[in-house]
Design an enzyme around this catalytic site. Structure first.
Site, PDB file in Angstrom:
ATOM      1  N   ASP A 173       0.806  -1.211   0.000  1.00 54.25           N
ATOM      2  CA  ASP A 173       0.000   0.000   0.000  1.00 54.25           C
ATOM      3  C   ASP A 173       0.847   1.273   0.000  1.00 54.25           C
ATOM      4  O   ASP A 173       0.693   2.120   0.855  1.00 54.25           O
ATOM      5  CB  ASP A 173      -0.922  -0.052   1.230  1.00 54.25           C
ATOM      6  N   ASN A 182       6.571  -7.602   6.604  1.00 53.29           N
ATOM      7  CA  ASN A 182       5.300  -7.025   7.046  1.00 53.29           C
ATOM      8  C   ASN A 182       4.135  -7.770   6.408  1.00 53.29           C
ATOM      9  O   ASN A 182       4.049  -7.869   5.174  1.00 53.29           O
ATOM     10  CB  ASN A 182       5.236  -5.551   6.629  1.00 53.29           C
ATOM     11  N   GLU A 183       3.252  -8.261   7.246  1.00 49.33           N
ATOM     12  CA  GLU A 183       1.979  -8.847   6.824  1.00 49.33           C
ATOM     13  C   GLU A 183       2.093  -9.854   5.686  1.00 49.33           C
ATOM     14  O   GLU A 183       1.358  -9.764   4.694  1.00 49.33           O
ATOM     15  CB  GLU A 183       0.989  -7.734   6.455  1.00 49.33           C
ATOM     16  N   ASN A 208      -0.512  -5.856  13.574  1.00 49.39           N
ATOM     17  CA  ASN A 208      -1.229  -4.714  13.000  1.00 49.39           C
ATOM     18  C   ASN A 208      -2.727  -4.976  13.112  1.00 49.39           C
ATOM     19  O   ASN A 208      -3.190  -6.052  12.747  1.00 49.39           O
ATOM     20  CB  ASN A 208      -0.886  -4.563  11.511  1.00 49.39           C
ATOM     21  N   TYR A 265      -6.819  -3.171  12.714  1.00 47.39           N
ATOM     22  CA  TYR A 265      -7.643  -2.045  12.241  1.00 47.39           C
ATOM     23  C   TYR A 265      -9.106  -2.211  12.636  1.00 47.39           C
ATOM     24  O   TYR A 265     -10.006  -1.957  11.838  1.00 47.39           O
ATOM     25  CB  TYR A 265      -7.481  -1.908  10.718  1.00 47.39           C
ATOM     26  N   TYR A 303     -11.320  -1.553   8.933  1.00 46.62           N
ATOM     27  CA  TYR A 303     -11.521  -2.500   7.823  1.00 46.62           C
ATOM     28  C   TYR A 303     -12.582  -3.548   8.181  1.00 46.62           C
ATOM     29  O   TYR A 303     -13.137  -4.197   7.315  1.00 46.62           O
ATOM     30  CB  TYR A 303     -10.216  -3.189   7.446  1.00 46.62           C
ATOM     31  N   GLU A 330       0.740  -1.457  14.158  1.00 40.27           N
ATOM     32  CA  GLU A 330      -0.069  -0.564  13.313  1.00 40.27           C
ATOM     33  C   GLU A 330      -1.482  -0.503  13.855  1.00 40.27           C
ATOM     34  O   GLU A 330      -2.062  -1.542  14.173  1.00 40.27           O
ATOM     35  CB  GLU A 330      -0.167  -1.066  11.864  1.00 40.27           C
ATOM     36  N   TRP A 373      -0.271   3.898  12.793  1.00 40.75           N
ATOM     37  CA  TRP A 373      -0.166   3.955  11.338  1.00 40.75           C
ATOM     38  C   TRP A 373      -0.909   5.192  10.889  1.00 40.75           C
ATOM     39  O   TRP A 373      -2.091   5.256  11.102  1.00 40.75           O
ATOM     40  CB  TRP A 373      -0.750   2.691  10.690  1.00 40.75           C
ATOM     41  N   LYS A 428      -3.974   8.036   6.671  1.00 38.36           N
ATOM     42  CA  LYS A 428      -3.907   7.659   8.091  1.00 38.36           C
ATOM     43  C   LYS A 428      -2.831   8.416   8.847  1.00 38.36           C
ATOM     44  O   LYS A 428      -2.547   8.122  10.008  1.00 38.36           O
ATOM     45  CB  LYS A 428      -3.710   6.149   8.243  1.00 38.36           C
TER      46      LYS A 428
END
Ligand code: GCB
Length: 578
Positions: free
Chosen positions: A155, A395-396, A447, A449, A453, A485, A530, A549
């Site tokens: 992203d 990451n992820e 992370n 959200y 999300y 995050e 984040w 963000k």
């Protein structure tokens, strides 16, 4: 790999400035700044979204007296594949857009005359470079024949070009190639263990304090410097000593200096210890990203960012999602900001459980080789920075896949072999019970959200979901956890009460509720929001001219939540027994 620095025995010629530039299909050159991404420099949308090869060109002079020296050409970073030509000769190639590479060019240059450097940079992403991507030809009735798109699953915008300085530097014929320091504490003294890489044999190593007083000295190629009553480097209080290495050989006298810090890092039980004290991470995931420059190095932005980190009371950041410039790490050493340094392994996830990523033709043996090489290059570059206190290998990634386990076991094992002194993490977004990888790392980074999300717009779910989730991680792994995050898009100037998504109120309320949970959990050792600032992404229906963000706008002005965080973080100490 040493950062190119001037000394009595070394000269550095910085080729930053205006270069000539063209894309592969274009015959005409235009002017292009270096360092900078090329994407946002012109008004041409085709160049902004260009995928393929571009060429940079510049002339330079080499003085005749440099004949007695080694001459190196070093590129700080160029995204993503590069070839460097000096006077038409290919002198080096490099894969990966976020680490430096160099070549000795002594035999390719014209002394006392003009020389030409050309750098080819290709920004096409493939599955065997990190971060990965793929160029897809779309064959359907809606698209003209040969229509191509560059797909990537991370992203941030695929900014491209020569992002960090290109320099030419000299050394004596026999010289100091590299060195490393490891610092240890015992009672009232510190041991600075050093080792030097060089073909020479006679060295003098001197450690000085801030007032330039000599505090320790040694003569071997490797050895120990003992410092009585050392002043330590730590976040918030970053004392730096100057290490001077001298190669004492008649025709090859060489000197290299670097500011180093004395500190230790280790993980024990629920705690992340710096200098044996429990550290609490307050800060952000960041990006190298700014208006017009894209990912090009800009010390104006960098120093502004460190001043903002200090202003808001942060003590750390993660170099999400790739190694940042060496210039930023030198600033982190000086400002006393701890850095979690991340490999450019992002986008190893298709966000579709039915499509495997860790499979032949995608993330496979070739990707692994490259990932291992990146860890080697990264650690070789940054091993001596006191500010770097942990490595993040990715990451992820789709760590729930079977193939991910062996892949990351190898990456983590190699990272540990290369640097046994720093803890290792991987940043996860899976469920605790699903990852096959977190068992190999020292610190769990997750992370989350909630209310963004998932359950979009419903702030009331946060406490319940987050607490349950983090407790599960701790129950399963018994390791310290950093919430690496969390955050909400907020378009600067959008307001609503009660808070609605995309307003500054919503961002603030979300972050407040998240940190409220963290305060109750003693195994949580940090909060990274984040993101530090708004940043550019590829265009999509979920991104409003980029990701919003940021706690600061892309132009580095505070949103509402910045004041809340400043207030909170000024009261939360850097070190505390939770
Ligand atoms: C994530 C990614 C980050 C994105 C962020 C977002 O989980 O790690 O790269 O920008 O979420 O805003 O969606």
């Amino acid at each position: 790999m040493l950062y190119p620095k001037e000394s009595e025995t070394r000269e550095v010629k910085d080729l930053s400035g205006v270069w000539e530039f063209r894309t592969e299909s274009d015959k005409n050159y235009i002017l292009m700044p270096v360092p900078a991404s090329f994407n946002d420099i012109t008004q041409d949308i085709n160049l902004r979204d260009y995928v393929g090869r571009v060429y940079y060109k510049k002339s330079f002079f080499i003085p005749v007296y440099w004949k007695e020296r080694n001459i190196f050409l070093r590129v700080g970073a160029a995204a993503h594949f590069s070839e460097v030509y000096v006077n038409g000769n290919l002198v080096t190639k490099h894969k990966g857009g976020f680490l430096p590479f160099e070549a000795e060019i002594s035999k390719f240059v014209n002394y006392g005359q003009e020389n030409i450097i050309e750098i080819m940079v290709d920004n096409t992403l493939t599955w065997d470079v990190l971060p990965p991507g793929e160029l897809k030809v779309i064959e359907d009735e809606m698209h003209p024949k040969g229509y191509k798109v560059l797909n990537y699953y991370f992203d941030f915008f695929n900014y491209s070009g020569i992002h960090r300085p290109v320099v030419i530097y000299t050394t004596p014929k026999v010289y100091i190639k590299d060195f490393s320091v490891i610092t240890e504490l015992s009672n009232n003294s510190a041991l600075v263990k050093y080792s030097i890489e060089s073909e020479g044999n006679n060295f003098q190593v001197i450690l000085r304090d801030k007032d330039k007083n000599i505090v320790a000295e040694n003569f071997g190629k490797s050895g120990v410097l003992e410092v009585k009553n050392p002043k330590l480097w730590e976040p918030g209080n970053p004392y730096l000593y100057n290490l001077e290495i001298k190669l004492l050989e008649k025709d090859n006298f060489d000197i290299y200096r670097m500011d180093i810090g004395i500190r230790t890092v280790r993980v024990e039980g629920k705690q992340f210890l710096i200098n044996e004290k429990p550290f609490y991470f307050k800060g952000f995931g960041k990006h190298e990203d700014s208006d017009i420059r894209g990912k090009g190095l800009d010390q104006v932005i960098n120093i502004k960012d460190f001043n903002l980190l200090k202003w808001i009371g942060a003590n750390s950041f993660r170099t999400s999602h790739y190694p940042y410039s060496e210039e930023i790490l030198f600033l982190a050493d000086q400002y006393g900001i701890a850095v979690i340094e991340e490999a450019p392994a992002v986008g190893l996830n298709l966000w579709n459980r039915n499509e495997k990523v860790f499979t032949e033709g995608r993330v496979d043996g070739k990707t692994l080789e490259h990932h291992l090489e990146i860890m080697r290059e990264l650690i070789a570059r940054d091993k001596n920075h006191p500010s770097v206190i942990m490595w993040s290998v990715a990451n992820e990634a789709a760590t729930y896949e079977d193939g991910a386990e062996e892949y990351f076991r190898r990456v983590i094992e190699e990272t540990r072999r290369l640097d046994p002194t720093r803890p290792i993490t991987i940043v996860e977004n899976t469920k605790a019970s699903e990852t096959k990888v977190s068992k190999y790392v020292d610190v769990i980074c997750v992370n989350r959200y909630y209310s963004w999300y998932t359950d979009s717009g419903d702030l009331s779910v946060i406490e319940y979901q987050l607490e349950r989730d983090l407790r599960e991680w701790y129950e399963l792994y018994r390791k310290p956890i950093i919430l690496s995050e969390f955050g909400a898009d907020a378009i600067s100037g959008f307001h609503s009460d009660p808070p609605l998504m995309f307003t500054e109120e919503y961002q603030q309320e979300m972050i407040k509720r998240f940190v409220g949970v963290l305060d109750r959990l003693d195994f949580v050792v940090g909060e990274h929001i984040w993101n530090f600032a708004d940043f550019m992404t590829k265009q999509s229906i979920t991104r409003v001219v980029g990701n919003k963000k940021g706690v600061f706008t892309r132009n580095r002005q505070p949103k509402m939540v910045a004041h809340f965080l400043k207030e909170r973080w000024s009261k939360l100490p850097d070190f505390w027994e939770k």
